[in-house]
Design an enzyme around this catalytic site. Structure first.
Site, PDB file in Angstrom:
ATOM      1  N   SER A 172       7.644  -6.610  -5.934  1.00  0.00           N
ATOM      2  CA  SER A 172       7.451  -7.837  -6.740  1.00  0.00           C
ATOM      3  C   SER A 172       7.369  -7.551  -8.234  1.00  0.00           C
ATOM      4  O   SER A 172       7.790  -8.364  -9.054  1.00  0.00           O
ATOM      5  CB  SER A 172       6.142  -8.530  -6.367  1.00  0.00           C
ATOM      6  OG  SER A 172       6.130  -8.907  -5.044  1.00  0.00           O
ATOM      7  N   CYS A 205       8.653  -4.928  -9.660  1.00  0.00           N
ATOM      8  CA  CYS A 205       9.711  -3.959  -9.968  1.00  0.00           C
ATOM      9  C   CYS A 205       9.103  -2.592 -10.331  1.00  0.00           C
ATOM     10  O   CYS A 205       9.430  -1.994 -11.343  1.00  0.00           O
ATOM     11  CB  CYS A 205      10.664  -4.474 -11.042  1.00  0.00           C
ATOM     12  SG  CYS A 205      12.261  -3.659 -10.926  1.00  0.00           S
ATOM     13  N   THR A 231       0.806  -1.235   0.000  1.00  0.00           N
ATOM     14  CA  THR A 231       0.000   0.000   0.000  1.00  0.00           C
ATOM     15  C   THR A 231       0.837   1.283   0.000  1.00  0.00           C
ATOM     16  O   THR A 231       0.340   2.332   0.379  1.00  0.00           O
ATOM     17  CB  THR A 231      -0.952   0.022   1.226  1.00  0.00           C
ATOM     18  OG1 THR A 231      -0.136   0.097   2.411  1.00  0.00           O
ATOM     19  CG2 THR A 231      -1.842  -1.193   1.278  1.00  0.00           C
ATOM     20  N   TRP A 232       2.091   1.169  -0.418  1.00  0.00           N
ATOM     21  CA  TRP A 232       2.918   2.378  -0.480  1.00  0.00           C
ATOM     22  C   TRP A 232       2.266   3.417  -1.415  1.00  0.00           C
ATOM     23  O   TRP A 232       2.062   4.583  -1.045  1.00  0.00           O
ATOM     24  CB  TRP A 232       4.337   2.019  -0.938  1.00  0.00           C
ATOM     25  CG  TRP A 232       5.294   3.172  -0.980  1.00  0.00           C
ATOM     26  CD1 TRP A 232       5.086   4.445  -0.527  1.00  0.00           C
ATOM     27  CD2 TRP A 232       6.627   3.151  -1.504  1.00  0.00           C
ATOM     28  NE1 TRP A 232       6.223   5.212  -0.726  1.00  0.00           N
ATOM     29  CE2 TRP A 232       7.178   4.441  -1.334  1.00  0.00           C
ATOM     30  CE3 TRP A 232       7.409   2.158  -2.092  1.00  0.00           C
ATOM     31  CZ2 TRP A 232       8.465   4.770  -1.743  1.00  0.00           C
ATOM     32  CZ3 TRP A 232       8.702   2.481  -2.501  1.00  0.00           C
ATOM     33  CH2 TRP A 232       9.230   3.775  -2.323  1.00  0.00           C
ATOM     34  N   ARG A 264      -2.947   0.421  -6.670  1.00  0.00           N
ATOM     35  CA  ARG A 264      -3.714   1.568  -6.168  1.00  0.00           C
ATOM     36  C   ARG A 264      -5.068   1.701  -6.834  1.00  0.00           C
ATOM     37  O   ARG A 264      -5.822   2.620  -6.549  1.00  0.00           O
ATOM     38  CB  ARG A 264      -2.924   2.845  -6.307  1.00  0.00           C
ATOM     39  CG  ARG A 264      -2.359   3.097  -7.677  1.00  0.00           C
ATOM     40  CD  ARG A 264      -1.672   4.426  -7.636  1.00  0.00           C
ATOM     41  NE  ARG A 264      -0.664   4.592  -8.649  1.00  0.00           N
ATOM     42  CZ  ARG A 264       0.159   5.617  -8.643  1.00  0.00           C
ATOM     43  NH1 ARG A 264       0.081   6.511  -7.682  1.00  0.00           N
ATOM     44  NH2 ARG A 264       1.058   5.738  -9.588  1.00  0.00           N
ATOM     45  N   ARG A 313       9.827   6.772  -9.842  1.00  0.00           N
ATOM     46  CA  ARG A 313      10.369   6.163 -11.056  1.00  0.00           C
ATOM     47  C   ARG A 313      11.057   7.183 -11.963  1.00  0.00           C
ATOM     48  O   ARG A 313      11.808   6.804 -12.849  1.00  0.00           O
ATOM     49  CB  ARG A 313       9.262   5.387 -11.768  1.00  0.00           C
ATOM     50  CG  ARG A 313       8.868   4.162 -10.944  1.00  0.00           C
ATOM     51  CD  ARG A 313       7.595   3.529 -11.404  1.00  0.00           C
ATOM     52  NE  ARG A 313       6.430   4.353 -11.119  1.00  0.00           N
ATOM     53  CZ  ARG A 313       5.175   3.939 -11.263  1.00  0.00           C
ATOM     54  NH1 ARG A 313       4.933   2.715 -11.700  1.00  0.00           N
ATOM     55  NH2 ARG A 313       4.170   4.738 -10.985  1.00  0.00           N
ATOM     56  N   TYR A 367       4.422   5.840   4.554  1.00  0.00           N
ATOM     57  CA  TYR A 367       3.747   5.874   3.249  1.00  0.00           C
ATOM     58  C   TYR A 367       2.673   6.963   3.270  1.00  0.00           C
ATOM     59  O   TYR A 367       1.584   6.788   3.816  1.00  0.00           O
ATOM     60  CB  TYR A 367       3.111   4.517   2.906  1.00  0.00           C
ATOM     61  CG  TYR A 367       4.095   3.374   2.782  1.00  0.00           C
ATOM     62  CD1 TYR A 367       5.456   3.606   2.602  1.00  0.00           C
ATOM     63  CD2 TYR A 367       3.670   2.054   2.829  1.00  0.00           C
ATOM     64  CE1 TYR A 367       6.357   2.551   2.487  1.00  0.00           C
ATOM     65  CE2 TYR A 367       4.567   0.993   2.711  1.00  0.00           C
ATOM     66  CZ  TYR A 367       5.903   1.253   2.554  1.00  0.00           C
ATOM     67  OH  TYR A 367       6.792   0.215   2.443  1.00  0.00           O
TER      68      TYR A 367
HETATM   69  P1  NAP Z   1       5.530  -3.007  -7.051  1.00  0.00           P
HETATM   70  O1  NAP Z   1       4.595  -3.878  -6.329  1.00  0.00           O
HETATM   71  O2  NAP Z   1       6.703  -3.631  -7.683  1.00  0.00           O
HETATM   72  O3  NAP Z   1       4.794  -2.159  -8.167  1.00  0.00           O
HETATM   73  C1  NAP Z   1       3.615  -1.465  -7.868  1.00  0.00           C
HETATM   74  C2  NAP Z   1       3.118  -0.695  -9.067  1.00  0.00           C
HETATM   75  O4  NAP Z   1       2.954  -1.538 -10.195  1.00  0.00           O
HETATM   76  C3  NAP Z   1       1.732  -0.127  -8.835  1.00  0.00           C
HETATM   77  O5  NAP Z   1       1.736   1.024  -8.044  1.00  0.00           O
HETATM   78  C4  NAP Z   1       1.258   0.108 -10.244  1.00  0.00           C
HETATM   79  O6  NAP Z   1       1.850   1.309 -10.725  1.00  0.00           O
HETATM   80  C5  NAP Z   1       1.865  -1.068 -10.979  1.00  0.00           C
HETATM   81  N1  NAP Z   1       0.883  -2.167 -11.112  1.00  0.00           N
HETATM   82  C6  NAP Z   1       0.390  -2.979 -10.151  1.00  0.00           C
HETATM   83  N2  NAP Z   1      -0.479  -3.863 -10.673  1.00  0.00           N
HETATM   84  C7  NAP Z   1      -0.536  -3.611 -11.995  1.00  0.00           C
HETATM   85  C8  NAP Z   1      -1.260  -4.177 -13.075  1.00  0.00           C
HETATM   86  N3  NAP Z   1      -2.094  -5.203 -12.906  1.00  0.00           N
HETATM   87  N4  NAP Z   1      -1.073  -3.684 -14.304  1.00  0.00           N
HETATM   88  C9  NAP Z   1      -0.225  -2.663 -14.522  1.00  0.00           C
HETATM   89  N5  NAP Z   1       0.491  -2.067 -13.527  1.00  0.00           N
HETATM   90  C10 NAP Z   1       0.329  -2.530 -12.281  1.00  0.00           C
HETATM   91  O7  NAP Z   1       6.113  -1.842  -6.129  1.00  0.00           O
HETATM   92  P2  NAP Z   1       5.955  -1.399  -4.647  1.00  0.00           P
HETATM   93  O8  NAP Z   1       4.565  -0.929  -4.381  1.00  0.00           O
HETATM   94  O9  NAP Z   1       7.099  -0.501  -4.392  1.00  0.00           O
HETATM   95  O10 NAP Z   1       6.211  -2.704  -3.804  1.00  0.00           O
HETATM   96  C11 NAP Z   1       5.159  -3.451  -3.244  1.00  0.00           C
HETATM   97  C12 NAP Z   1       5.001  -3.155  -1.769  1.00  0.00           C
HETATM   98  O11 NAP Z   1       6.191  -3.540  -1.063  1.00  0.00           O
HETATM   99  C13 NAP Z   1       4.817  -1.675  -1.386  1.00  0.00           C
HETATM  100  O12 NAP Z   1       3.524  -1.194  -1.682  1.00  0.00           O
HETATM  101  C14 NAP Z   1       5.160  -1.742   0.064  1.00  0.00           C
HETATM  102  O13 NAP Z   1       4.052  -2.278   0.798  1.00  0.00           O
HETATM  103  C15 NAP Z   1       6.334  -2.703   0.073  1.00  0.00           C
HETATM  104  N6  NAP Z   1       7.651  -2.035   0.002  1.00  0.00           N
HETATM  105  C16 NAP Z   1       8.459  -2.099   1.106  1.00  0.00           C
HETATM  106  C17 NAP Z   1       9.683  -1.494   1.118  1.00  0.00           C
HETATM  107  C18 NAP Z   1      10.556  -1.605   2.338  1.00  0.00           C
HETATM  108  O14 NAP Z   1      11.556  -0.884   2.475  1.00  0.00           O
HETATM  109  N7  NAP Z   1      10.230  -2.490   3.237  1.00  0.00           N
HETATM  110  C19 NAP Z   1      10.142  -0.786  -0.023  1.00  0.00           C
HETATM  111  C20 NAP Z   1       9.323  -0.756  -1.149  1.00  0.00           C
HETATM  112  C21 NAP Z   1       8.078  -1.377  -1.124  1.00  0.00           C
HETATM  113  P3  NAP Z   1       0.950   2.528 -11.313  1.00  0.00           P
HETATM  114  O15 NAP Z   1      -0.234   2.648 -10.422  1.00  0.00           O
HETATM  115  O16 NAP Z   1       1.825   3.704 -11.344  1.00  0.00           O
HETATM  116  O17 NAP Z   1       0.530   2.112 -12.662  1.00  0.00           O
END
Ligand code: NAP
Length: 336
Positions: free
Chosen positions: A204, A206, A20-21, A280, A226, A57
């Site tokens: 997951s 990227c 949910t970031w 989101r 990004r 977040y």
């Molecule tokens: P991610 O899961 O790799 O990518 C998320 C982004 O991918 C979404 O915001 C969306 O971008 C796009 N997306 C998702 N589903 C999609 C679909 N079906 N089709 C097209 N685009 C899609 O990145 P993340 O949110 O950074 O990582 C996941 C979670 O890990 C975070 O929300 C957070 O809870 C956690 N996290 C933790 C840390 C830590 O330091 N512990 C760091 C980073 C993240 P758009 O909405 O812009 O299209």
């Protein structure tokens, strides 16, 4: 939904969790509250019961939205994983896992989340200014007080986890991990396997690159991280996009799937792993089922590695996201 045991939790967690970031808007070019709530509901409707959030977040906003989305009775069907140990001043985060900060953060998170217990409480980043054993002792107190059910860490290495575990049990570790960011395979994943820790893999997809929707013409708005992500800049972007195209072809030819399903399946097939899927808008979770109920064979795992070797000449990790330590920001800012 495939599920996993996280030590300390009586309910099994879904192996795809909602990240949910982006819901908080900060570093993602803003967000829409209504869509955020509907996304959380869509996650639960899709069989996802683990929701990962953090105070930083949106500086409280993501946790508040999670609290609002679960307020209508859905809380009992969800496992809330939030984090602790990042403070912020004027919109700039920095690490602080000192005991006083942890107490304040816990109360603030419980209030925002509208709950009296956090299922999984994770230290967000190691704080070099606080002995790890002190942080561990405070989290263990929270656990004994019944305010949290299980303890996790994030962005910790094995030596840091050893120190932490000398004082308090760890149920999970949250490293960056996806097809393009595999540094944790060297140490964190073997450590987790040896010590029976669940791995919550972050990024997951990227940051959307592994969904197949990013092109060289994609533009990001406002403060979207990004814009400064080295993978989304040339000349690397072309290399990563070639990898995505080749992975997509492989997924279609061999399994009738797309690169998004392949990327999530790959993670789930690498061990005791939960894939954190950042979304989101509700429709972004529509492909969740496509990643479930099958697995990659050895030949495909090897072919994936070959594709990555052949397409990405100049790989780069997710280090650009690391927040500063307390020493690296001005002392006045910390004391204010
Ligand atoms: P991610 O899961 O790799 O990518 C998320 C982004 O991918 C979404 O915001 C969306 O971008 C796009 N997306 C998702 N589903 C999609 C679909 N079906 N089709 C097209 N685009 C899609 O990145 P993340 O949110 O950074 O990582 C996941 C979670 O890990 C975070 O929300 C957070 O809870 C956690 N996290 C933790 C840390 C830590 O330091 N512990 C760091 C980073 C993240 P758009 O909405 O812009 O299209």
């Amino acid at each position: 939904m495939e599920t996993i045991t996280i030590n300390g939790l009586s309910t099994r967690a879904s192996r795809i969790a909602l990240g949910t970031w982006a819901l908080g808007g900060w570093m993602w070019g803003g967000s829409d509250d209504n869509a955020a709530i509907r996304t959380i509901h869509a996650a639960l409707d899709n069989g996802i019961n683990l929701i990962d959030t953090a105070p930083v977040y949106g500086f409280g906003k993501s946790e508040e939205l999670v609290g609002r989305a679960l307020a209508d009775g859905r809380r009992q069907h969800a496992l809330i994983a939030t984090k602790v140990g990042l403070d912020w001043r004027d919109g700039k985060p920095f690490r602080d896992s000192s005991p006083a900060r942890l107490r304040r953060e816990l109360e603030a998170s419980l209030r925002r989340l509208g709950t009296d217990v956090i299922d999984l409480y994770q230290v967000h980043w190691p704080d070099e200014s606080t002995p790890i054993e002190e942080t561990a002792a405070v989290l263990e107190e929270f656990r004994r007080e019944g305010k949290i059910r299980a303890i996790g860490v994030s962005n910790y290495g094995p030596a840091q986890m050893d120190l932490f575990r000398s004082v308090a049990p760890i149920a999970s570790v949250q490293p960056p991990y996806n097809l393009f960011e595999r540094e944790s395979e060297r140490d964190v994943l073997p450590y987790a396997a040896q010590n029976n820790l669940a791995v919550l893999a972050y990024g997951s997809l990227c940051r959307g690159l592994l969904t197949g929707k990013i092109t060289a013409a994609t533009r990001f708005e406002g403060d979207d991280l990004r814009k400064s992500d080295p993978k989304f800049r040339q000349p690397r972007l072309t290399q990563y996009l070639s990898a995505v195209a080749a992975l997509d072809r492989l997924a279609r030819e061999r399994y009738g799937k797309d690169v998004l399903a392949l990327a999530v399946r790959w993670l789930l097939d690498r061990g005791n792993i939960v894939a954190l899927w950042g979304a989101r808008r509700p429709e972004q979770l529509a492909p969740v089922n496509a990643a479930l109920g099958w697995s990659l064979d050895e030949r495909t795992m090897r072919d994936i590695d070959r594709i990555l070797d052949e397409t990405i000449d100049d790989p780069v990790g997710p280090q650009f996201m690391a927040p500063p330590t307390r020493e690296r920001i001005s002392p006045e800012a910390v004391q204010s």
